[in-house]
Design a protein around this motif. Structure first.
Motif, PDB file in Angstrom:
ATOM      1  N   SER A  78      82.284  89.189  84.427  1.00 10.66           N
ATOM      2  CA  SER A  78      82.307  87.815  83.933  1.00 10.66           C
ATOM      3  C   SER A  78      80.939  87.160  84.061  1.00 10.66           C
ATOM      4  CB  SER A  78      83.371  86.991  84.675  1.00 10.66           C
ATOM      5  OG  SER A  78      83.096  86.920  86.050  1.00 10.66           O
ATOM      6  N   ALA A  79      80.158  87.516  85.104  1.00  7.19           N
ATOM      7  CA  ALA A  79      78.810  86.956  85.256  1.00  7.19           C
ATOM      8  C   ALA A  79      77.911  87.398  84.111  1.00  7.19           C
ATOM      9  CB  ALA A  79      78.218  87.381  86.592  1.00  7.19           C
ATOM     10  N   ALA A  80      78.020  88.670  83.746  1.00  9.80           N
ATOM     11  CA  ALA A  80      77.219  89.161  82.623  1.00  9.80           C
ATOM     12  C   ALA A  80      77.581  88.440  81.333  1.00  9.80           C
ATOM     13  CB  ALA A  80      77.425  90.663  82.463  1.00  9.80           C
ATOM     14  N   ILE A  81      78.863  88.211  81.132  1.00 10.85           N
ATOM     15  CA  ILE A  81      79.297  87.514  79.916  1.00 10.85           C
ATOM     16  C   ILE A  81      78.845  86.063  79.945  1.00 10.85           C
ATOM     17  CG2 ILE A  81      81.301  86.798  78.571  1.00 10.85           C
ATOM     18  CD1 ILE A  81      82.714  89.330  79.715  1.00 10.85           C
ATOM     19  N   ASP A  82      78.997  85.405  81.107  1.00  9.86           N
ATOM     20  CA  ASP A  82      78.557  84.014  81.236  1.00  9.86           C
ATOM     21  C   ASP A  82      77.073  83.881  80.916  1.00  9.86           C
ATOM     22  OD1 ASP A  82      80.990  82.957  81.911  1.00  9.86           O
ATOM     23  OD2 ASP A  82      80.642  83.020  84.072  1.00  9.86           O
ATOM     24  N   ALA A  83      76.264  84.738  81.543  1.00 12.28           N
ATOM     25  CA  ALA A  83      74.820  84.661  81.341  1.00 12.28           C
ATOM     26  C   ALA A  83      74.434  84.976  79.902  1.00 12.28           C
ATOM     27  CB  ALA A  83      74.110  85.613  82.287  1.00 12.28           C
TER      28      ALA A  83
ATOM     29  N   ALA B  21      89.419  87.254  83.312  1.00 11.62           N
ATOM     30  CA  ALA B  21      90.344  87.237  82.172  1.00 11.62           C
ATOM     31  C   ALA B  21      89.991  86.120  81.193  1.00 11.62           C
ATOM     32  CB  ALA B  21      91.779  87.074  82.672  1.00 11.62           C
ATOM     33  N   ALA B  22      89.663  84.934  81.725  1.00  7.42           N
ATOM     34  CA  ALA B  22      89.299  83.816  80.850  1.00  7.42           C
ATOM     35  C   ALA B  22      88.001  84.098  80.111  1.00  7.42           C
ATOM     36  CB  ALA B  22      89.170  82.538  81.678  1.00  7.42           C
ATOM     37  N   VAL B  23      87.015  84.674  80.820  1.00  9.01           N
ATOM     38  CA  VAL B  23      85.717  84.933  80.204  1.00  9.01           C
ATOM     39  C   VAL B  23      85.814  86.011  79.132  1.00  9.01           C
ATOM     40  CG1 VAL B  23      83.415  85.847  80.674  1.00  9.01           C
ATOM     41  CG2 VAL B  23      84.408  84.154  82.209  1.00  9.01           C
ATOM     42  N   VAL B  24      86.582  87.059  79.397  1.00  9.33           N
ATOM     43  CA  VAL B  24      86.736  88.135  78.418  1.00  9.33           C
ATOM     44  C   VAL B  24      87.419  87.608  77.154  1.00  9.33           C
ATOM     45  CG1 VAL B  24      87.933  90.304  77.935  1.00  9.33           C
ATOM     46  CG2 VAL B  24      86.667  90.031  80.066  1.00  9.33           C
ATOM     47  N   THR B  25      88.410  86.761  77.331  1.00  2.74           N
ATOM     48  CA  THR B  25      89.087  86.173  76.169  1.00  2.74           C
ATOM     49  C   THR B  25      88.091  85.408  75.305  1.00  2.74           C
ATOM     50  OG1 THR B  25      91.124  85.973  77.450  1.00  2.74           O
ATOM     51  CG2 THR B  25      90.964  84.684  75.426  1.00  2.74           C
ATOM     52  N   GLY B  26      87.234  84.593  75.952  1.00  2.00           N
ATOM     53  CA  GLY B  26      86.227  83.852  75.197  1.00  2.00           C
ATOM     54  C   GLY B  26      85.223  84.765  74.522  1.00  2.00           C
ATOM     55  N   LEU B  27      84.824  85.856  75.198  1.00  3.81           N
ATOM     56  CA  LEU B  27      83.863  86.790  74.606  1.00  3.81           C
ATOM     57  C   LEU B  27      84.439  87.475  73.371  1.00  3.81           C
ATOM     58  CD1 LEU B  27      81.159  88.352  74.766  1.00  3.81           C
ATOM     59  CD2 LEU B  27      82.381  90.064  76.126  1.00  3.81           C
ATOM     60  N   VAL B  28      85.683  87.900  73.458  1.00  5.72           N
ATOM     61  CA  VAL B  28      86.315  88.567  72.316  1.00  5.72           C
ATOM     62  C   VAL B  28      86.315  87.645  71.098  1.00  5.72           C
ATOM     63  CG1 VAL B  28      88.502  89.471  71.438  1.00  5.72           C
ATOM     64  CG2 VAL B  28      87.703  90.135  73.715  1.00  5.72           C
ATOM     65  N   VAL B  29      86.646  86.380  71.328  1.00  5.16           N
ATOM     66  CA  VAL B  29      86.642  85.409  70.226  1.00  5.16           C
ATOM     67  C   VAL B  29      85.224  85.235  69.682  1.00  5.16           C
ATOM     68  CG1 VAL B  29      87.042  82.987  69.636  1.00  5.16           C
ATOM     69  CG2 VAL B  29      88.695  84.210  71.055  1.00  5.16           C
TER      70      VAL B  29
END
Length: 523
Positions: free
Chosen positions: A247-252, A386-394
């Protein structure tokens, strides 16, 4: 039998005061960082144009995402673990440093070596048509990934073991002030992208040395503190940190995913425009970031001892602050995106629509507050992931569909949808975790007043002078006049004075009365 009581009103008031003091320091630092982040964006865009700045922003995206991946979530792990341990020579906090540092640094060294070795192959894919300077630019970027990783981890430790002013000095003053100075100096002497990127990276090495000096004393390093960790330290730390790694990698990389996709699917010019828009969007988010870093150790301590009501109270208070400070910025960006982008140069005004889309999406991001911190400091890194992955997929799914045909605007739509999805998901998870209301009437009143006031000022600016720089100037003038007028109202002045007393660590009248009543009741 003695009844077990929960936290008193005096305890809650003290936690709110502590959160207010930390939050104020974080906001001052964030404001400075935002100002110099804007200066840096102007220096890059004015010095290198759309194509060059697109490559520069893409290189920043590479080091940001690579460092976040290599950190493996350990920076958040330190924020979670250190407030629950004892510092000093006889404490057990120092032994968490090897646990947190060794795996990320080994990973960073491997990534750096692979990136430098493969720069010739990777540059055309990651930096697009950046010319012959692409491979050297990428090699320099990868080479300093271990330095950025070590700095990030020690900054997290610094936040936990020193007063927040030490963290603010390094993260919000040293780094953002030094970067535009060095990048600007590189441009003035005629240096290309490689020298400019070196100027962006060097302050990280200086910050690393500063952090090493600042954390050694409180942790007892060099004074006999035990550094050898126990097996349980490794299992508990990485059991929390590893879900956070992804999630940190996705956030950044949330914005930089858009920059890299736009560079690959629409070209460097569109990537430069989207990168410029993103700099404004990220700068507006600095208030919430300052509040999050300021209050995370406090939330970890409160949630660690089961005081969820106090944690929710601190969250509501600082979310209201963040909303009042951030929403005017994003509303003005949404309405006057053309004016802001004109400051970068006329070729960047094509991003005005993208700015409007992202400015509105960020109202959701800041409106729910730092719910991600509640999840992480409560030990729910899996739910956060889970929340971050959902946002990344979108974000990625819509980006692949929209960017080829719509360029920067398509990237903005995709990112906005990802932002909204992630934050609403995290809000739901955090509400279930805390079991306390995360929104109250004061937040709703603040939101309504902010939208009404800024909306009226923006409407006057557009009607009088349009959506360019003159219109923005009119809107800002109306806002300033309105704020001065509000300060003449006794209720507004009283609210400001209460906040000042909180920041100074003094209880307000209501808190004193509550404590006195409890004492008379024997509470």
């Amino acid at each position: 039998m003695t009844a077990v009581t929960g936290p008193t009103a005096a305890d809650q008031a003290e936690e709110n005061r502590r959160g207010a003091r930390s939050g104020a320091a974080g906001l001052v630092g964030a404001a400075t960082s935002g100002l110099f982040g804007f200066v840096l964006a102007v220096v890059i865009t004015r010095s290198y144009g759309t194509v060059g700045s697109g490559a520069f922003f893409a290189a920043i995206g590479v080091v940001t995402v690579a460092s976040a991946v290599c950190t493996l979530g350990a920076e958040t792990g330190l924020m979670w673990a250190l407030p629950r341990r004892r510092t000093g020579v006889s404490g057990d906090a120092a032994r968490m440093l090897p646990v947190a540092l060794v795996p990320p640094l080994l990973t960073a060294l491997l990534v750096a070596a692979a990136g430098v070795a493969g720069a010739e192959t990777l540059a055309p894919r990651l930096l697009g048509r950046s010319g012959v300077g692409g491979p050297p630019l990428l090699a320099v970027t990868f080479a300093l990934v271990p330095v950025v990783v070590a700095m990030t981890l020690l900054l997290a430790a610094l936040r936990c073991v020193r007063p927040i002013r030490a963290y603010v000095a390094v993260q919000f003053f040293l780094l953002p002030v030094a970067r535009p100075l060095l990048v600007g100096a590189a441009a003035l002497v005629g240096g290309g992208l490689v020298l400019g990127m070196t100027g962006w990276l060097v302050p990280a090495a200086v910050a690393l040395l500063a952090c090493l000096a600042l954390v050694a004393g409180p942790l007892g390093i060099g004074g006999g503190a035990r550094l050898r960790a126990e097996r349980a330290d490794w299992s508990s730390f990485w059991g929390f940190a590893l879900p956070r790694a992804a999630s940190a990698a996705i956030d950044a990389g949330s914005m930089w995913v858009g920059v890299l996709l736009t560079s690959a699917l629409a070209g460097q010019a569109d990537a430069g425009v989207f990168g410029a828009v993103g700099r404004y969007i990220l700068a507006g988010q600095l208030a919430m970031q300052g509040l999050r870093v300021a209050v995370s150790p406090q939330l970890s301590r409160l949630l660690g001892r089961g005081d969820r009501a106090a944690a929710a109270g601190v969250h509501r208070q600082l979310t209201t602050w963040g909303l009042v400070l951030s929403w005017p910025v994003y509303l003005l960006l949404a309405v006057f995106g053309l004016a802001f982008l004109q400051l970068f140069g006329p070729q960047f005004t094509a991003g005005a629509t993208a700015m409007t889309i992202l400015g509105l999406a960020m109202l959701v991001n800041t409106g729910v507050g730092n719910v991600q911190s509640l999840l992480l400091m409560g030990g729910r890194s899996g739910r956060h992931l889970a929340a971050v992955v959902t946002g990344l997929v979108v974000n990625v799914g819509l980006g692949l569909w929209l960017i080829p045909g719509h360029g920067a605007t398509g990237a903005a739509i995709a990112w906005a949808a990802g932002i909204t999805t992630e934050n609403l998901s995290a809000f739901g998870y955090a509400r279930r975790l805390v079991g306390q209301p995360l929104v109250d009437r004061s937040m709703l009143r603040a939101a309504g007043a902010t939208v009404a006031g800024v909306g009226l000022a923006a409407a006057v600016g557009v009607v009088v002078a349009g959506r360019g720089v003159p219109g923005l100037a009119v809107a800002l003038g109306v806002l300033v006049a309105g704020c001065v007028g509000l300060l003449t109202l006794p209720s507004v002045r009283g609210g400001v004075q209460r906040i000042i007393r909180q920041v100074r660590g003094r209880p307000d009248g209501a808190s004193v009365a509550t404590v006195g009543a409890q004492a008379r009741r024997g509470g």
